[in-house]
Design a protein around this motif. Structure first.
Motif, PDB file in Angstrom:
ATOM      1  N   THR A   1      -8.198 -35.314   4.042  1.00 17.44           N
ATOM      2  CA  THR A   1      -6.861 -35.475   4.600  1.00 17.44           C
ATOM      3  C   THR A   1      -6.313 -34.092   4.925  1.00 17.44           C
ATOM      4  N   LYS A   2      -5.194 -34.083   5.606  1.00 23.41           N
ATOM      5  CA  LYS A   2      -4.561 -32.810   5.965  1.00 23.41           C
ATOM      6  C   LYS A   2      -4.219 -32.012   4.712  1.00 23.41           C
TER       7      LYS A   2
ATOM      8  N   GLN B   1      -5.550 -32.181   1.687  1.00 24.18           N
ATOM      9  CA  GLN B   1      -6.754 -31.646   1.041  1.00 24.18           C
ATOM     10  C   GLN B   1      -7.270 -30.426   1.789  1.00 24.18           C
ATOM     11  N   THR B   2      -7.222 -30.502   3.122  1.00 19.82           N
ATOM     12  CA  THR B   2      -7.699 -29.375   3.926  1.00 19.82           C
ATOM     13  C   THR B   2      -6.831 -28.144   3.686  1.00 19.82           C
TER      14      THR B   2
END
Lengths: 266, 292
Positions: free
Chosen positions: B186-187, B189-190
Motif C-alpha cells: 500500500t502507499k 507501507q511504501t
C-alpha cells in the motif's frame, strides 16, 4: 498456489485457460489516445511477447495489466480486462490484491537499497508474514527460482547494490517470485543488460514459464522469437497482429508486421 | 573545405588559457577574503572571551557582578527550547512534506502551497516573533514560557524543514516506489518501508541545520518578551527561560567592559554547540548516504 500449478501441468495444451482477456481497451493520457480497441487473450503457462516500435503502447499495455499505469496522472481507460474472469479495471477491484497475483519486473533493475535478503523478503513481509523460518524458506526458494542462489547465498546480508546489473535484475525477478504470483509481467527486462546477462534472463524465462504465465515486452525481435509462444505486434496503439510466434516471424499476415520484423522500419 | 581555421584557434589559445587561470585566482581571492573576515571575528571573540571560559562560567547563574556571572541558566534554557522545537518542528515538517510529495495531487492549489512554503522560509524572523506574541503568549496565554518560545521557533524553522524534507523525499527514485507498489504494497507501507528510510539522511541533515538556526535566533524571542536576565532554571514547560543569544545580547548592552568579555565567552559556547550540531549533521549524511 502449489495445487493450481500442479494441476496446470497435467492439462493438455488445448485446455489451457485464459489468464487475461482484454476487450475493447482504450487508454488516454490526457487527450492523447495511447491504446485503441485492444483485444487480446493471453493464455496461462505460456510466454506471450509484445513487440513494436517505441511509443507504440506496448509498455502502456503491460502496465495496465497490473494497473501500474494509474501512477501516471491523467490516465483514463475504457473497455475491460478480465483477469481470471474478473474485470480489473473495475474500481472495486483491489489493486493491492491484483499485484500480489501479478508480479512485475521492470526495465531497469530496481532493487531496494537494502540487503539481498531483505529485498526478497520485502513482498512476503508487507503481506504479513513474520515467521523467520518461513521467510528464510521463501528467500531461498525464490533466489533458487531466479537462478541466482549460488551466486549470493554467502552474502545474503550484503547490500543489493553491490551486485552486477544482471544479478540485480535476477534479484528483482526473485523478489517478484517471493510473492508467489500467478502472472509475471516483464517490461523490457533485458534492455539495460549485457548479452551474457540477457542470455541468463532468457534461460530463466524458459524455466519460469513451467509455473507462471509470462508476458514480456521487448524491443528485441530475436528475443521474442527465441522465448515466446505467442507474439503480439503493436503499432500506434493498436494490435496489428497476434498469433503464434513462429507464424508471425515466418508468414506474417499483415504487411506492416512483415515490414517491421524484416527491419524496414522501427 | 575546412570551416575551422586551426591556425587562428591556436593563436586564440593563449588568451583563453590566461582567462582560465585569472578566473581561478579571482575565486581563490574571494574565498580568502571571506575566510579572513571570519578569522578576524573568531580571533576577537576568542581573545576577549577565552579567559572567562571555565567550568565556573558554565555552571553559574547570571549575576550583577561579572566575576560571579555565568551562562548556566541560558545553556539549560537553550536545551529546553530545543527539546520543544525538535519534536514539534520535525513532526509537523516531515508530515507536511510527506503529504505534499506523496499524497497531494499535482494541481494549482498544491503548487500554490509549495511556493508559499518556500516564501515563508524567507520571511524575517521578527515577523514570526510577532505571530508568536499574538497567538502563543497572548491568545493562548502561555506567557513568556518555554512552550511559547519553542512553538514560535518551531514555526520559524518549519518552512526550512519542510523544504529540506520535500527535497529528500523527491530524491528517492520513483522506480523504488514502483517496485514496492508492484509487489502489492500500500502507499503507507511504501512510505514507511522504502521512501522514509531512503530519505532520512536528507531529512535529518536539513532538520539539524534548521535547529542550529533556531539556537542562534534572537529577534523573535525579544519580541515575545522573553526575560534577558533570569536567575533560576525552568521546571515545567510553562516556566520562563532565557537562552544563549538573549544572554549574549543582554551582556553586550551592559556598560561594564567585563560583561563584554562575558558575552564573547557566551558566543564561544554558542559556537561550540553549533559546531557539534553541524558535525552530527555531517556524520549522519556520510553514514547513511545512499547511491541509487
Amino acid at each position: 498456489m502449489e495445487t493450481s500449478t500442479a494441476a496446470a501441468k497435467v492439462v493438455n495444451p488445448q485446455e489451457k485457460k485464459i489468464v487475461y482477456k482484454t476487450s475493447d481497451l482504450d487508454l488516454w493520457y490526457g487527450d492523447n489516445q495511447a491504446l485503441k480497441k485492444i483485444n487480446l487473450d493471453i493464455m496461462e503457462n505460456e510466454v506471450t511477447a509484445i513487440i513494436g516500435p517505441s511509443g507504440c503502447g506496448k509498455s502502456t499495455y503491460i502496465k495496465t495489466l497490473n494497473r501500474m499505469i494509474e501512477l501516471v496522472p491523467g490516465v483514463r481507460t475504457s473497455g475491460e480486462i478480465l483477469y481470471r474472469g474478473k474485470n480489473i479495471l473495475d474500481k472495486s477491484y483491489q489493486v493491492e490484491e491484483l499485484r500480489t497475483k501479478v508480479g512485475m519486473v521492470f526495465q531497469k533493475p530496481n532493487p531496494f537499497p537494502k540487503s539481498i535478503y531483505e529485498n526478497v523478503a520485502y513482498g512476503p513481509k508487507i503481506h504479513g508474514i513474520r515467521d523467520k523460518k518461513i521467510l528464510d524458506q521463501i528467500v531461498e526458494k525464490s533466489l533458487r527460482g531466479a537462478a541466482i542462489w549460488d551466486e549470493v547465498k554467502d552474502r545474503l546480508n550484503q547490500n543489493a547494490y553491490g551486485l552486477s546489473g544482471g544479478q540485480q535484475q535476477r534479484l528483482c525477478i526473485a523478489r517478484c517470485l517471493a510473492i508467489e504470483p500467478d502472472v509475471i509481467l516483464m517490461d523490457e527486462p533485458t534492455s539495460a543488460l549485457d548479452p551474457i546477462s540477457t542470455l541468463k534472463v532468457e534461460e530463466l524465462v524458459q524455466e519460469l514459464k513451467k509455473e507462471f504465465s509470462i508476458i514480456i515486452v521487448t524491443h528485441n525481435m530475436q528475443q521474442a522469437a527465441r522465448i515466446s509462444k505467442k507474439t503480439a505486434f503493436f503499432l500506434n496503439g493498436e494490435v496489428v497482429e497476434f498469433s503464434e510466434t513462429n507464424k508471425i516471424f515466418s508468414t506474417p499476415a499483415d504487411k506492416r508486421t512483415e515490414d517491421y520484423i524484416t527491419g524496414r522500419f522501427g | 573545405m575546412n570551416l575551422i581555421n586551426h591556425e587562428t584557434v591556436v593563436k586564440r589559445m593563449k588568451s583563453r588559457l590566461s582567462k582560465n587561470s585569472i578566473s581561478k585566482w579571482i575565486f581563490f581571492a574571494l574565498t580568502m577574503f571571506v575566510l579572513l573576515i571570519l578569522g578576524i571575528l573568531l580571533f576577537r571573540i576568542f581573545s576577549q572571551g577565552f579567559g572567562y571560559l571555565d567550568l565556573q562560567f558554565l555552571q553559574s547563574l547570571p549575576s550583577r557582578k561579572p566575576e560571579n556571572a555565568g551562562v548556566y541558566a541560558a545553556l539549560i534554557g537553550t536545551i529546553w527550547l530545543m527539546a520543544v522545537v525538535a519534536p514539534v518542528s520535525l513532526l509537523l515538517g516531515v508530515g507536511t512534506a510527506i503529504y505534499l510529495e506523496e499524497y497531494a495531487k499535482d494541481n494549482v492549489i498544491t503548487n500554490f502551497i509549495k511556493v508559499n512554503i518556500s516564501n515563508l522560509a524567507g520571511v524575517p524572523s521578527i515577523v514570526f516573533g510577532l505571530l508568536g506574541l499574538t497567538v502563543f503568549v497572548r491568545a493562548l496565554a502561555f506567557g513568556t514560557s518555554v512552550l511559547a518560545a519553542g512553538l514560535t521557533m518551531s514555526l520559524l524553522v518549519l518552512p526550512v524543514i519542510i523544504v529540506a524534507a520535500q527535497e529528500a523525499i523527491r530524491a528517492v527514485p520513483n522506480q523504488l516506489r514502483e517496485a514496492s507498489f508492484g509487489l502489492g504494497a500500500t502507499k503507507w507501507q511504501t512510505i514507511v518501508r522504502i521512501v522514509l528510510p531512503a530519505a532520512i539522511p536528507g531529512i535529518l541533515t536539513g532538520g539539524i541545520l534548521a535547529l542550529s538556526r533556531a539556537i542562534g535566533e534572537t529577534a523573535p524571542l525579544v519580541v515575545l518578551g522573553m526575560p534577558l536576565f533570569l536567575a533560576f532554571l525552568p521546571k515545567t514547560l510553562l516556566d520562563s527561560i532565557t537562552v544563549l543569544p538573549l544572554q549574549i545580547y543582554n551582556w553586550t548592552g551592559r556598560p561594564q567592559v567585563e560583561f563584554h568579555a562575558l558575552a564573547a565567552a557566551g558566543i564561544i559556547v554558542l559556537l561550540v554547540m553549533l559546531i557539534i550540531m553541524n558535525s552530527i549533521a555531517v556524520l549522519i549524511r556520510n553514514k547513511f548516504q545512499k547511491r541509487y
